[in-house]
Design an enzyme around this catalytic site. Structure first.
Site, PDB file in Angstrom:
ATOM      1  N   GLY A  60      -2.324  -6.481  -9.060  1.00  0.00           N
ATOM      2  CA  GLY A  60      -2.523  -5.979 -10.415  1.00  0.00           C
ATOM      3  C   GLY A  60      -3.942  -5.458 -10.598  1.00  0.00           C
ATOM      4  O   GLY A  60      -4.437  -4.691  -9.771  1.00  0.00           O
ATOM      5  N   SER A  83      -1.958   3.004 -13.025  1.00  0.00           N
ATOM      6  CA  SER A  83      -1.842   1.957 -12.013  1.00  0.00           C
ATOM      7  C   SER A  83      -3.222   1.564 -11.505  1.00  0.00           C
ATOM      8  O   SER A  83      -4.210   2.264 -11.740  1.00  0.00           O
ATOM      9  CB  SER A  83      -1.013   2.504 -10.845  1.00  0.00           C
ATOM     10  OG  SER A  83      -1.005   1.605  -9.770  1.00  0.00           O
ATOM     11  N   SER A  84      -3.278   0.437 -10.812  1.00  0.00           N
ATOM     12  CA  SER A  84      -4.513   0.046 -10.111  1.00  0.00           C
ATOM     13  C   SER A  84      -4.320   0.124  -8.597  1.00  0.00           C
ATOM     14  O   SER A  84      -5.233  -0.223  -7.840  1.00  0.00           O
ATOM     15  CB  SER A  84      -4.900  -1.389 -10.479  1.00  0.00           C
ATOM     16  OG  SER A  84      -5.125  -1.483 -11.858  1.00  0.00           O
ATOM     17  N   ARG A  89       5.000   7.186  -8.194  1.00  0.00           N
ATOM     18  CA  ARG A  89       4.938   6.274  -9.327  1.00  0.00           C
ATOM     19  C   ARG A  89       6.153   6.517 -10.231  1.00  0.00           C
ATOM     20  O   ARG A  89       6.600   7.660 -10.387  1.00  0.00           O
ATOM     21  CB  ARG A  89       3.646   6.560 -10.092  1.00  0.00           C
ATOM     22  CG  ARG A  89       3.376   5.661 -11.294  1.00  0.00           C
ATOM     23  CD  ARG A  89       3.031   4.278 -10.889  1.00  0.00           C
ATOM     24  NE  ARG A  89       2.345   3.548 -11.957  1.00  0.00           N
ATOM     25  CZ  ARG A  89       2.189   2.233 -11.948  1.00  0.00           C
ATOM     26  NH1 ARG A  89       2.680   1.506 -10.949  1.00  0.00           N
ATOM     27  NH2 ARG A  89       1.537   1.625 -12.913  1.00  0.00           N
ATOM     28  N   THR A 117       3.159  -7.335  -5.610  1.00  0.00           N
ATOM     29  CA  THR A 117       3.288  -5.942  -5.171  1.00  0.00           C
ATOM     30  C   THR A 117       3.186  -6.060  -3.667  1.00  0.00           C
ATOM     31  O   THR A 117       2.976  -7.148  -3.154  1.00  0.00           O
ATOM     32  CB  THR A 117       2.123  -5.122  -5.760  1.00  0.00           C
ATOM     33  OG1 THR A 117       2.295  -5.046  -7.162  1.00  0.00           O
ATOM     34  CG2 THR A 117       2.023  -3.705  -5.212  1.00  0.00           C
TER      35      THR A 117
HETATM   36  O1  DON Z   1       0.466  -0.443 -10.723  1.00  0.00           O
HETATM   37  C1  DON Z   1      -0.179  -1.458 -10.948  1.00  0.00           C
HETATM   38  O2  DON Z   1      -1.383  -1.479 -11.008  1.00  0.00           O
HETATM   39  C2  DON Z   1       0.564  -2.766 -11.119  1.00  0.00           C
HETATM   40  N1  DON Z   1       1.892  -2.510 -11.627  1.00  0.00           N
HETATM   41  C3  DON Z   1       0.584  -3.469  -9.812  1.00  0.00           C
HETATM   42  C4  DON Z   1       1.255  -4.804  -9.909  1.00  0.00           C
HETATM   43  C5  DON Z   1       0.839  -5.726  -8.860  1.00  0.00           C
HETATM   44  O3  DON Z   1       0.005  -5.461  -8.041  1.00  0.00           O
HETATM   45  C6  DON Z   1       1.470  -7.052  -8.896  1.00  0.00           C
HETATM   46  N2  DON Z   1       0.984  -7.854  -7.841  1.00  0.00           N
HETATM   47  N3  DON Z   1       0.535  -8.540  -7.207  1.00  0.00           N
END
Ligand code: DON
Length: 588
Positions: A492, A470-471, A122, A399
């Protein structure tokens, strides 16, 4: 390294095929209809049939990355070799989320039943970061500062994380793992329709930055079109410096200088010192148990594993199989459990290098029993009764997740990101890669939601060197010590519930892996107080949920989950998510 045993992945590790799957899972596997034998890609519209193979399987969100990782497996490499190769290739072929300018998490579970481990790469807050850096003089949050400026970027972790995974468990060199990515960047690749659509959508935000415009658009400012060859010479050189000098080729020397200069020109915070100090960590995954299956998933600084296990623990007390997939009763129970978990997330979760997180309590069966007592099977509990907050709307983001299983049964589940689609939108001039905007995952101020509507407090405030919450939830499920399901997703705040549903679809509802991935999903995150559903849930079910007191909103697709299931006889089943048209699962 966090006191974890240092076990090795050897190419001679034997694959354990003993240990029974549950009757449901077995029935699901037996009822599979495979399309063809051997390697094949999931095509768009191929929503219900998994890809099958005997020796190795890769599922990623981009066919070219799947292909180069599969080549590694076919040449005798292990799952870690293939995963790291895919990670670098996605940084080239899918710049909106594949990355070397961001960070993520890799979960690794050996095929011989040895202890799974997690690699945490991370991003870290730069040393110059401070608690109120995203607030104005009056203490109001300046929203775009944590999203679209140089202050939005955390110190990237991907290069260090992938290199560490390879060093600990790989059998190929970093140079070998980088070779396909360098070739794809230098020689170019044929642009798929989704690539063009993404750049056209984000044009306004991206073309503000000259280096981004020069890297990702043509001279006349138009996006590269489907079928055209897209080359990234600066990125090829950046990757070559890593191949030549190892992680120092990124965190020191020319690339580090380019990042630091980019920051200096635009009042960013990341310095040469921050880059040199970046350290990936080896962590113990969160471990839970659901109806006889062992669940391993990501520990803090991700909240993913903790809340997947917490929600599963709550739901284990209900006959979910009986109430059925996406029935009003099942969705109601899921939504009530999700609300409780997301309220706890806001309060307790943060980087355990900085704050104490009551992990054991949150993931215990006793706590789940206590929470279950608060769930009314006949009424939705208003979120405001659980905790107050100010929800923000969802945003469109990206992501990427990939899953790999090799011929020895070793499994890798990896999710990494630059946060939003194309991250901060800022390309490091001369280095050809986009910087993340992960600082938005910190809580800019207690009670003020981030881009995903997630509320945070003290535990997730900005501090120098800290990792933002984070998730991301790379997950591996085992039965009697054998890896049986490898999964994870972008999305997210919806990552946790997306991953949860694939686990439930397999264990509770007996779906084959492709159906489990494709099935319409639901989501509740406590605030906003609404069940978000994808198209495909029946109007009758929606009405029943509304009668129970829920607000139900239908919205765009959630997540893009790339999964692999392993049958009792060792057959591999790949399920790529049709929600991303470039997704593919391939095996051999
Ligand atoms: O770490 C996290 O939870 C977010 N920054 C993830 C972002 C994400 O999954 C965007 N996507 N679809």
């Amino acid at each position: 390294m966090d006191g974890l045993p240092h076990w090795h992945f050897s190419k001679t590790a034997s694959r354990r095929c003993s240990g029974g799957l549950s009757a449901t899972l077995l029935t699901a596997i037996l009822s599979l209809t495979s399309l063809h034998a051997g390697a094949q890609a999931i095509l768009e519209g191929e929503r219900f049939h998994p890809v099958t193979a005997q020796h190795g399987m890769v599922a990623t969100s981009h066919t070219l990355a799947t292909k180069v990782a599969l080549d590694v497996l076919e040449n005798g490499g292990n799952a870690i070799d293939a995963a790291v190769t895919a990670g670098f290739a996605l940084a080239v072929t899918q710049p909106r989320s594949g990355n070397i300018g961001g960070g993520g998490f890799m979960l690794i579970a050996p095929g011989d039943g040895g202890e799974p481990e997690a690699i945490d790469y991370r991003e870290m807050a730069p040393a110059g970061a401070s608690e109120a850096m995203f607030q104005d003089e009056d203490g109001n949050v300046v929203k775009n500062r944590s999203r679209f400026t140089h202050l939005a970027a955390g110190v990237p972790g991907t290069v260090a994380g992938l290199a560490l995974a390879l060093e600990r468990h790989g059998t190929i060199s970093l140079r070998q793992a980088l070779a396909p990515a360098i070739r794809l960047a230098k020689d170019g690749f044929t642009v798929p329709q989704r690539f063009t659509a993404g750049l056209e959508q984000a044009r306004e935000r991206l073309t503000r930055w000259p280096a981004t415009r020069a890297t990702f658009y043509k001279e006349d400012g138009s996006a590269w079109q489907p079928g055209e060859l897209f080359r990234q010479p600066d990125l090829a050189q950046t990757l070559q410096r890593i191949a030549d000098n190892g992680v120092k080729g990124f965190y020191e020397g020319e690339t580090a200088r380019l990042i630091a200069e980019e920051m200096e020109r635009h009042d960013g915070l990341i310095t040469l010192e921050d880059l040199k100090n970046y350290t990936p960590r080896v962590r113990k995954p969160v471990h839970g148990n659901y109806r006889g299956y062992d669940i391993y998933s990501m520990s803090p600084p991700s909240s993913g594993g903790t809340h997947i296990v917490q929600i599963l623990n709550i739901l284990e007390g209900y006959p979910i199989q009986e109430s059925g997939h996406n029935s009003a009763k099942t969705i109601h129970l899921m939504a009530e459990a999700m609300k409780l978990a997301y309220a706890d997330r806001a309060e307790y979760l943060g980087d355990t290098d900085y704050v104490d997180v009551p992990l054991e309590g949150l993931t215990s069966k006793a706590y789940a029993k206590q929470l279950r007592a608060d769930i009314d099977p006949a009424n939705a509990r208003p979120a405001s009764d659980i905790r107050a907050g100010q929800p923000a709307p969802y945003e469109s983001n990206e992501t990427t997740h990939f899953s790999v299983v090799d011929q020895w049964g070793n499994a890798v589940s990896n999710t990494y990101t630059i946060n939003f689609s194309y991250g901060s939108g800022i390309t490091v001039e001369g280095a050809g890669f986009l910087l993340n905007n992960e600082m938005d995952d910190f809580s800019a101020k207690p009670g003020v939601p981030n881009a995903y509507g997630l509320i945070g407090g003290e535990a997730n405030k900005v501090e120098p060197g800290k990792r933002m919450l984070s998730s991301m939830s790379p997950t591996i499920v085992r039965k009697d010590g054998r890896n049986v399901l490898v999964t994870g997703s972008p999305g997210g705040s919806r990552i946790i519930t997306t991953t949860l549903q694939v686990i439930m679809n397999v264990i509770d509802h007996g779906m084959n892996i492709q159906t489990a991935v494709s099935a319409p999903r639901v989501h509740h995150q406590w605030l906003p107080d609404e069940i978000r559903i994808e198209q495909g849930v029946s109007p009758d079910t929606i009405r029943l949920l509304e009668d129970l007191g829920h607000t139900v909103v239908t919205n765009s697709a959630m997540g893009a989950i790339q999964s692999i299931m392993v049958g009792e006889d060792g057959t591999l089943y790949g399920g790529a998510d049709p929600r991303r048209s470039t997704s593919s699962a391939m095996g051999f």
